[in-house]
Scaffold this motif. Structure first.
Motif, short mmCIF file in Angstrom:
data_model
loop_
_atom_site.label_atom_id
_atom_site.label_comp_id
_atom_site.label_asym_id
_atom_site.label_seq_id
_atom_site.Cartn_x
_atom_site.Cartn_y
_atom_site.Cartn_z
N GLU A 124 0.81 -1.23 0.00
CA GLU A 124 0.00 0.00 0.00
C GLU A 124 0.84 1.27 0.00
OE1 GLU A 124 -3.28 0.03 -0.40
OE2 GLU A 124 -3.25 -2.16 -0.49
N THR A 125 2.15 1.16 0.13
CA THR A 125 3.01 2.34 0.16
C THR A 125 3.78 2.46 -1.15
OG1 THR A 125 4.83 1.10 1.13
CG2 THR A 125 3.31 2.16 2.66
N ASP A 126 4.26 3.67 -1.45
CA ASP A 126 5.09 3.88 -2.62
C ASP A 126 6.48 3.33 -2.35
OD1 ASP A 126 3.13 5.16 -4.11
OD2 ASP A 126 3.69 7.15 -3.39
N TRP A 127 7.07 2.71 -3.35
CA TRP A 127 8.44 2.23 -3.27
C TRP A 127 9.30 3.20 -4.06
CZ3 TRP A 127 8.13 -3.74 -4.49
CH2 TRP A 127 7.31 -4.36 -3.54
N VAL A 128 10.25 3.84 -3.41
CA VAL A 128 11.05 4.88 -4.04
C VAL A 128 12.52 4.52 -3.94
CG1 VAL A 128 11.65 7.33 -4.02
CG2 VAL A 128 9.31 6.61 -3.48
N GLY A 129 13.24 4.62 -5.05
CA GLY A 129 14.67 4.39 -5.05
C GLY A 129 15.04 2.93 -5.18
N ASN A 130 16.02 2.52 -4.39
CA ASN A 130 16.52 1.15 -4.39
C ASN A 130 15.86 0.39 -3.26
OD1 ASN A 130 18.38 1.73 -6.50
ND2 ASN A 130 19.70 2.70 -5.00
N ILE A 131 15.21 -0.72 -3.58
CA ILE A 131 14.39 -1.44 -2.61
C ILE A 131 14.81 -2.91 -2.55
CG2 ILE A 131 12.03 -2.02 -1.94
CD1 ILE A 131 12.44 0.99 -2.17
N TYR A 132 14.95 -3.43 -1.32
CA TYR A 132 15.16 -4.85 -1.07
C TYR A 132 13.83 -5.42 -0.59
CZ TYR A 132 16.37 -9.08 1.42
OH TYR A 132 16.39 -10.38 1.87
N ILE A 133 13.40 -6.54 -1.21
CA ILE A 133 12.12 -7.15 -0.86
C ILE A 133 12.33 -8.61 -0.51
CG2 ILE A 133 9.76 -7.62 -1.63
CD1 ILE A 133 11.70 -5.27 -3.73
N ASN A 134 11.89 -8.99 0.65
CA ASN A 134 11.88 -10.39 1.09
C ASN A 134 10.41 -10.70 1.37
OD1 ASN A 134 12.35 -12.91 2.10
ND2 ASN A 134 13.59 -12.24 3.82
N PRO A 135 9.64 -10.99 0.31
CA PRO A 135 8.19 -11.14 0.47
C PRO A 135 7.82 -12.41 1.22
CG PRO A 135 8.82 -11.81 -1.72
CD PRO A 135 10.07 -11.28 -1.06
N PRO A 136 6.60 -12.46 1.74
CA PRO A 136 6.16 -13.74 2.32
C PRO A 136 6.17 -14.80 1.23
CG PRO A 136 4.39 -12.08 2.37
CD PRO A 136 5.58 -11.44 1.75
N TYR A 137 6.83 -15.90 1.49
CA TYR A 137 7.02 -16.91 0.46
C TYR A 137 5.72 -17.59 0.05
CZ TYR A 137 12.02 -16.28 1.23
OH TYR A 137 13.28 -15.77 1.33
N SER A 138 4.68 -17.40 0.83
CA SER A 138 3.38 -17.98 0.47
C SER A 138 2.58 -17.04 -0.43
CB SER A 138 2.58 -18.26 1.74
OG SER A 138 2.36 -17.05 2.46
N ASN A 152 15.86 0.34 -8.57
CA ASN A 152 16.35 -1.04 -8.52
C ASN A 152 15.57 -1.80 -7.46
OD1 ASN A 152 18.86 -1.01 -10.28
ND2 ASN A 152 19.27 0.69 -8.88
N LEU A 153 15.11 -2.98 -7.81
CA LEU A 153 14.40 -3.85 -6.88
C LEU A 153 15.17 -5.16 -6.79
CD1 LEU A 153 10.82 -3.39 -8.35
CD2 LEU A 153 11.80 -2.17 -6.41
N VAL A 154 15.44 -5.60 -5.57
CA VAL A 154 16.15 -6.86 -5.36
C VAL A 154 15.27 -7.74 -4.48
CG1 VAL A 154 18.21 -8.00 -4.46
CG2 VAL A 154 18.40 -5.75 -5.56
N TYR A 155 14.84 -8.86 -5.02
CA TYR A 155 13.97 -9.80 -4.30
C TYR A 155 14.79 -11.01 -3.87
CZ TYR A 155 9.85 -7.44 -6.22
OH TYR A 155 8.87 -6.53 -6.54
N LEU A 156 14.58 -11.44 -2.64
CA LEU A 156 15.09 -12.73 -2.18
C LEU A 156 13.90 -13.66 -2.11
CD1 LEU A 156 17.29 -14.57 -1.00
CD2 LEU A 156 16.63 -13.72 1.26
N ILE A 157 13.89 -14.66 -2.99
CA ILE A 157 12.75 -15.58 -3.06
C ILE A 157 13.23 -17.00 -3.30
CG2 ILE A 157 11.12 -13.82 -3.88
CD1 ILE A 157 11.49 -14.93 -6.71
N PRO A 158 12.39 -17.98 -2.99
CA PRO A 158 12.74 -19.36 -3.34
C PRO A 158 12.74 -19.54 -4.86
CG PRO A 158 10.85 -19.29 -1.85
CD PRO A 158 11.12 -17.89 -2.29
#
Length: 108
Positions: free
Chosen positions: A9-23, A43-49
């Motif tokens: 629900e928030t704006d993502w600004v700049g360089n963002i690291y995302i570790n989302p709920p894996y479900s 830049n968006l960096v996701y850590l995901i399975p």
């Protein structure tokens, strides 16, 4: 650990690291792509399975990601004695590369 802020629900600004709920990964990837298109995120960096058998992998990651970086071995979370039961990957999205995806070697 849970955040009091709803990241969808928030704006993502700049360089963002995302570790989302894996479900529930897909909505976070969709959000990131929208933020890139709006010009908010750089830049968006996701850590995901690694789940290359899913729809979101083929519909969102493969067509839109700039880089996929495989993590060597399985990660340990919060000083747990056993590693994660799945391999992980870092997926990078940015505004710089649109035509080619880079699949890189293993990060240690």
């Amino acid at each position: 650990m849970r955040s009091e802020i709803d990241g969808l629900e928030t704006d993502w600004v700049g360089n963002i690291y995302i570790n989302p709920p894996y479900s529930n990964i897909a909505p976070f990837i969709e959000k990131g792509i929208k933020e890139l298109e709006k010009g908010n995120a750089k830049n968006l960096v996701y850590l995901i399975p690694i789940r290359s058998d899913t729809k979101y992998w083929h519909n969102l990651i493969m067509p839109f990601a700039s880089e996929i970086r495989f993590v060597k071995a399985r990660l340990n979370f919060n000083e747990m004695k056993s590693p994660a039961p799945f391999p992980c990957v870092l997926v990078v999205f940015n505004t710089y590369v649109k035509d080619n995806i880079t699949v890189a070697g293993f990060l240690q």
